[in-house]
Design an enzyme around this catalytic site. Structure first.
Site, PDB file in Angstrom:
ATOM      1  N   SER A  81      -4.689   8.525  -3.221  1.00  0.00           N
ATOM      2  CA  SER A  81      -4.176   7.286  -2.638  1.00  0.00           C
ATOM      3  C   SER A  81      -2.987   6.732  -3.388  1.00  0.00           C
ATOM      4  O   SER A  81      -2.917   5.550  -3.706  1.00  0.00           O
ATOM      5  CB  SER A  81      -5.290   6.244  -2.524  1.00  0.00           C
ATOM      6  OG  SER A  81      -6.194   6.628  -1.522  1.00  0.00           O
ATOM      7  N   SER A  82      -2.023   7.593  -3.670  1.00  0.00           N
ATOM      8  CA  SER A  82      -0.768   7.112  -4.240  1.00  0.00           C
ATOM      9  C   SER A  82      -0.065   6.169  -3.277  1.00  0.00           C
ATOM     10  O   SER A  82       0.624   5.236  -3.695  1.00  0.00           O
ATOM     11  CB  SER A  82       0.141   8.289  -4.587  1.00  0.00           C
ATOM     12  OG  SER A  82       0.366   9.104  -3.447  1.00  0.00           O
ATOM     13  N   SER A  83      -0.241   6.371  -1.959  1.00  0.00           N
ATOM     14  CA  SER A  83       0.378   5.471  -0.989  1.00  0.00           C
ATOM     15  C   SER A  83      -0.201   4.067  -1.109  1.00  0.00           C
ATOM     16  O   SER A  83       0.544   3.075  -1.049  1.00  0.00           O
ATOM     17  CB  SER A  83       0.182   6.003   0.430  1.00  0.00           C
ATOM     18  OG  SER A  83      -1.187   6.127   0.748  1.00  0.00           O
ATOM     19  N   ALA A  84      -1.515   3.947  -1.288  1.00  0.00           N
ATOM     20  CA  ALA A  84      -2.128   2.630  -1.455  1.00  0.00           C
ATOM     21  C   ALA A  84      -1.691   1.992  -2.761  1.00  0.00           C
ATOM     22  O   ALA A  84      -1.459   0.773  -2.827  1.00  0.00           O
ATOM     23  CB  ALA A  84      -3.648   2.750  -1.416  1.00  0.00           C
ATOM     24  N   ALA A  85      -1.565   2.793  -3.816  1.00  0.00           N
ATOM     25  CA  ALA A  85      -1.092   2.254  -5.092  1.00  0.00           C
ATOM     26  C   ALA A  85       0.326   1.710  -4.959  1.00  0.00           C
ATOM     27  O   ALA A  85       0.645   0.634  -5.471  1.00  0.00           O
ATOM     28  CB  ALA A  85      -1.159   3.328  -6.170  1.00  0.00           C
TER      29      ALA A  85
ATOM     30  N   ASP B  72      -8.947   2.440   0.409  1.00  0.00           N
ATOM     31  CA  ASP B  72      -7.972   2.775  -0.621  1.00  0.00           C
ATOM     32  C   ASP B  72      -7.418   1.519  -1.270  1.00  0.00           C
ATOM     33  O   ASP B  72      -7.359   1.396  -2.497  1.00  0.00           O
ATOM     34  CB  ASP B  72      -6.823   3.598  -0.029  1.00  0.00           C
ATOM     35  CG  ASP B  72      -7.290   4.925   0.540  1.00  0.00           C
ATOM     36  OD1 ASP B  72      -8.427   5.332   0.241  1.00  0.00           O
ATOM     37  OD2 ASP B  72      -6.517   5.544   1.291  1.00  0.00           O
TER      38      ASP B  72
ATOM     39  N   GLY C 156      -4.328  12.994  -2.359  1.00  0.00           N
ATOM     40  CA  GLY C 156      -5.755  12.745  -2.293  1.00  0.00           C
ATOM     41  C   GLY C 156      -6.250  11.645  -3.194  1.00  0.00           C
ATOM     42  O   GLY C 156      -7.439  11.359  -3.226  1.00  0.00           O
TER      43      GLY C 156
END
Length: 406
Positions: free
Chosen positions: A128-132, A174, A126
């Site tokens: 946005s580790s994927s965006a990071a 994100d 929740g």
């Protein structure tokens, strides 16, 4: 990146790759969106903060084009070559690395690969580790190949990778937060035009010698339940929003584009006021959330500029109500945390973070109340969900600058 993190990543680098030192250090923050929930994929208005927890990268270039990346947060050594076409997804965290290269290969001939180690500082959905991860890796590939990407290009390539390679039909919220945010300002972004502002709290002068201290910290309340958005109703909600736009255009005899190219931002609110009661209720609720959330963003920006944190926080609570009732997301655990937050002194406002399908809630909190907030929320939540006593966590963080090299 603190000394302990550098030491840990350096030791891991030597363990995985033998002798040699990594040349580059990069920090890519997580993000929260206080207002603007679930509207970026419909080209709506959003706000955001990056904060001082995220993903640390330590890496060097490879002359052969080979990518060798390991993670201290996830299992597996990810290997492929940027000089060759990217393979299909493998349904692991390396898909984000492959997706970044896949997106960049559309416009660039890549020569240099990356060898390195990454570590995430919060094992939480929740935020946005994927965006990071995506934005950080796009910048890593940019760095070693001397591509000269600007900030908006980093956002666009990372977003393209997540939408068309990974398969999550989100907008640019994100990635924009991860890249554009500044620690003492609110990001206000129009996801249709990509126009944005970084707004100081209370109209403090942007060029002031000492930025005013923000009157809140960010509370992160991890439910203990993780999820992956590609396994939820996230993409279904996006399709429902597009269908709502299609229905209103059809009622008004407007020429229809392909559904994939249709968004609620294309439809003036006046058409919803005209046709909303005629629409199937499922689609009316999606549209109602979109229009009301964009209005909340505009009202929230005004409250922020006026230095009214209580009003801003109240709008965040209202955003979550609409997310539950109109957008219809939120697991029982997140709904429980939200209701507890509304009864907890010192919490100005809060809502589900990310898509709201499990993961975490976020809040703006009075720093003087952190201890009592931690005690009250923990006690109330675990009374309802004692099975999460070992995984429920609360963190207090501060807004931070966007992704950058250290």
């Amino acid at each position: 990146m603190n000394h302990q993190t550098i030491t840990e990543l350096s030791q891991a680098y030597r363990t995985f790759f033998g002798k040699g030192d990594a040349l580059y250090q990069l920090f890519s923050p997580y993000r929260i969106c206080p207002l603007g929930a679930h509207v970026d994929h419909q080209h709506g208005l959003v706000t955001g903060f990056a904060f001082n927890s995220g993903i640390d990268f330590l890496f060097s270039a490879t002359e052969t084009g080979k990518v060798e990346m390991c993670s201290l947060s996830f299992e597996g050594l990810m290997t492929f070559n940027v000089q060759r076409p990217v393979d299909e997804k493998q349904n692991n965290w390396g898909d984000y690395l492959r997706g970044a290269v896949w997106a960049l290969q559309k416009d660039f001939t890549l020569k240099q690969g990356v060898r390195g180690v990454v570590k995430g500082s919060m094992p939480i959905g929740g935020l946005s580790s994927s965006a990071a991860l995506l934005c950080g890796f796009v910048m890593a590939i940019d760095k070693v190949n001397h591509l000269g990407l600007d900030k908006m290009q980093v956002i666009r390539y990372a977003s393209l990778a997540e939408r068309e390679y990974v398969g999550l039909t989100n907008g640019i919220l994100d990635q924009a937060c991860v890249v554009l945010c500044e620690s003492d300002k609110l990001l206000y972004l129009d996801t249709e035009t990509s126009a944005y502002e970084l707004i100081p709290f209370g109209n403090n002068a942007a060029d002031a010698a000492e930025p005013a201290k923000l009157p809140f910290r960010l509370g992160i309340f991890f439910s203990g339940v993780t999820r992956k958005l590609t396994g939820t109703d996230y993409n279904l909600r996006v399709s429902e929003c597009k269908t709502a736009a299609w229905i209103m255009q059809a009622y008004d005899d407007i020429h229809l584009n392909e559904l994939q190219q249709t968004r609620l931002r294309d439809v003036p609110k006046e058409l919803f006021d005209k046709y909303g009661e005629r629409m199937p209720e499922r689609f009316a609720r999606r549209a109602r959330h979109f229009y009301s959330e964009c209005e909340r963003v505009e009202a929230g920006v005004k409250a922020w500029q006026e230095g009214d944190i209580k009003r801003f926080g109240q709008l965040v609570f209202e955003s979550c109500e609409s997310s539950m009732n109109n957008y219809e997301c939120g697991s029982p655990e997140l709904i429980a945390i939200y209701k507890i937050m509304r009864q907890t002194p010192g919490i100005y406002g809060g809502r589900f973070s990310g898509a709201g399908f499990k993961g975490a809630c976020i809040a703006l909190v009075d720093p003087a109340c952190e201890d009592s907030i931690r005690e009250q929320v923990t006690k109330a939540y675990l009374a309802q969900y004692p099975q999460y006593k070992d995984s429920f966590q609360i963190f207090f963080c501060d807004p931070a600058d966007g992704v950058d090299f250290m």
